[in-house]
Design a protein around this motif. Structure first.
Motif, short mmCIF file in Angstrom:
data_model
loop_
_atom_site.label_atom_id
_atom_site.label_comp_id
_atom_site.label_asym_id
_atom_site.label_seq_id
_atom_site.Cartn_x
_atom_site.Cartn_y
_atom_site.Cartn_z
N PRO A 117 0.84 -1.21 0.00
CA PRO A 117 0.00 0.00 0.00
C PRO A 117 0.88 1.26 0.00
N PRO A 118 0.61 2.20 -0.90
CA PRO A 118 1.42 3.42 -0.93
C PRO A 118 1.47 4.15 0.41
N THR A 119 0.36 4.12 1.17
CA THR A 119 0.35 4.81 2.47
C THR A 119 1.37 4.18 3.42
N PHE A 120 1.56 2.87 3.35
CA PHE A 120 2.51 2.17 4.20
C PHE A 120 3.95 2.56 3.85
N ILE A 121 4.26 2.56 2.56
CA ILE A 121 5.60 2.92 2.10
C ILE A 121 5.92 4.38 2.44
N ILE A 122 4.96 5.27 2.23
CA ILE A 122 5.19 6.69 2.50
C ILE A 122 5.33 6.94 4.00
N MET A 123 4.61 6.17 4.81
CA MET A 123 4.76 6.29 6.25
C MET A 123 6.20 5.96 6.67
N LEU A 124 6.75 4.90 6.13
CA LEU A 124 8.13 4.54 6.45
C LEU A 124 9.10 5.60 5.95
N ARG A 125 8.85 6.16 4.77
CA ARG A 125 9.67 7.25 4.25
C ARG A 125 9.67 8.43 5.21
N TYR A 126 8.50 8.77 5.72
CA TYR A 126 8.40 9.93 6.60
C TYR A 126 9.05 9.68 7.95
N TRP A 127 9.03 8.44 8.44
CA TRP A 127 9.72 8.15 9.69
C TRP A 127 11.22 8.41 9.54
N PHE A 128 11.77 7.99 8.42
CA PHE A 128 13.19 8.24 8.16
C PHE A 128 13.43 9.74 7.97
N PHE A 129 12.51 10.38 7.25
CA PHE A 129 12.65 11.81 6.96
C PHE A 129 12.62 12.64 8.23
N VAL A 130 11.70 12.32 9.15
CA VAL A 130 11.60 13.12 10.37
C VAL A 130 12.85 12.93 11.24
N ALA A 131 13.42 11.72 11.23
CA ALA A 131 14.67 11.49 11.97
C ALA A 131 15.79 12.33 11.38
#
Length: 313
Positions: free
Chosen positions: A55-69
């Motif tokens: 699901p794109p929402t799942f992949i983007i969520m992981l992207r944002y976790w890395f991005f916020v770090a």
């Protein structure tokens, strides 16, 4: 930031950079923008690949976790640290623009999966025109007739890409246009909050607001990631961090208005990746329509440069 008091003799003013130094800095900035365009194009390609398996929402969520770090590390190293980055005079607008960008990424990745990289970016390239059109009602800027003509020409280019009435146009074709509108609104809100908040403050709330929104939206789509896809996910997150770092450095060396035309090189890379890797077809109407949209965008950039020079006198 506080000024340091000087008890000794006055410091000599810094030497003004000569023309050669200024050209060298702008040359480096252009190279950084072109490199970031290549990296973001690669990120789009990986997003398209992973978006078909998860699901794109799942992949983007992981992207944002890395991005916020990544953003928290940057803010911690900046003057004042994370506390300074959190201080905003426009909290509601900052949070809204962060959430808006995250949702725009969801729509864009969905468009990649349904329409492909080339068709999506051919339409998405109109976002500078939407910024021009909306800068009047949102920012109170004067939009002259030349800019409105450029916007009209750009929309004509979109019609060439989509070919409504030919049986090819579908509701899915509206996805990249919706994404472009969301990104344009995000850009305008970024300019609006810049009147009160610094760049690092906006960067902080972009990451935090987006990560919070994507966690709420994507956590329900959690699923195991295949071992073969883990390297691609890591590269996807790494591309985002490196791409944003290059953008930050580029804007330190040169004005954003001077670098905007080079961001269109992402469309070239996306087209190459789409054809070579994903087997997409660059249809003649898409190529012609994209050229019209980009040309109209470059015209609006040229007009803005003329206005800036006239304002400086």
């Amino acid at each position: 930031m506080t000024k340091n008091s000087q008890t000794g003799p006055a410091l000599a003013p810094p030497a003004m950079p000569n023309a050669a130094t200024a050209e060298d800095r702008q040359g480096k900035a252009i190279l950084m923008i072109c490199a970031s365009a290549l990296i973001f194009a690669a990120q789009d390609g990986i997003s398209r690949y992973l978006g078909t398996a998860y699901p794109p929402t799942f992949i983007i969520m992981l992207r944002y976790w890395f991005f916020v770090a990544f953003v928290l590390v940057l803010c911690a190293r900046a003057p004042g640290g994370i506390r300074a980055a959190m201080r905003t005079r426009r909290p509601v607008t900052q949070i809204f623009r962060g959430v808006l960008l995250a949702l725009e990424v969801v729509v864009t990745v969905e468009a990649f999966v349904r329409l492909g990289l080339i068709n999506t970016h051919a339409v998405f390239a109109c976002y500078p025109l939407l910024i021009s059109a909306l800068s009047g009602p949102i920012l109170g800027e004067k939009v002259g007739w030349r800019r409105w003509v450029a916007v009209g020409v750009g929309f004509a280019g979109i019609l060439v890409v989509l070919k409504p009435g030919s049986g090819v146009f579908t509701a899915e074709a509206a996805l990249p246009f919706l994404a472009a509108g969301m990104f344009a609104l995000y850009g305008l809100l970024t300019r609006l909050v810049a009147r009160d908040d610094g760049a690092m403050v906006s960067f902080f709330w972009t990451a935090v607001g987006g990560a919070a929104a994507m966690t709420v939206i994507g956590i329900g789509d959690w699923q195991p990631i295949a071992r073969a896809d883990l390297p691609w996910l890591l590269i996807l997150c790494f591309c985002g961090a490196v791409g944003h770092m290059l953008l930050i450095k580029a804007y330190e060396f040169a004005e954003a208005s001077a670098l905007q035309p080079f961001s269109y090189t992402q469309l070239v890379w996306v087209s190459i990746f789409g054809v070579v890797i994903f087997g997409e077809t660059l249809a003649p109407n898409v190529a012609i329509g994209a050229a019209i949209v980009v040309g109209a965008g470059l015209f609006t950039w040229w007009r803005s440069r003329l206005r800036e020079k006239a304002a400086r006198g």
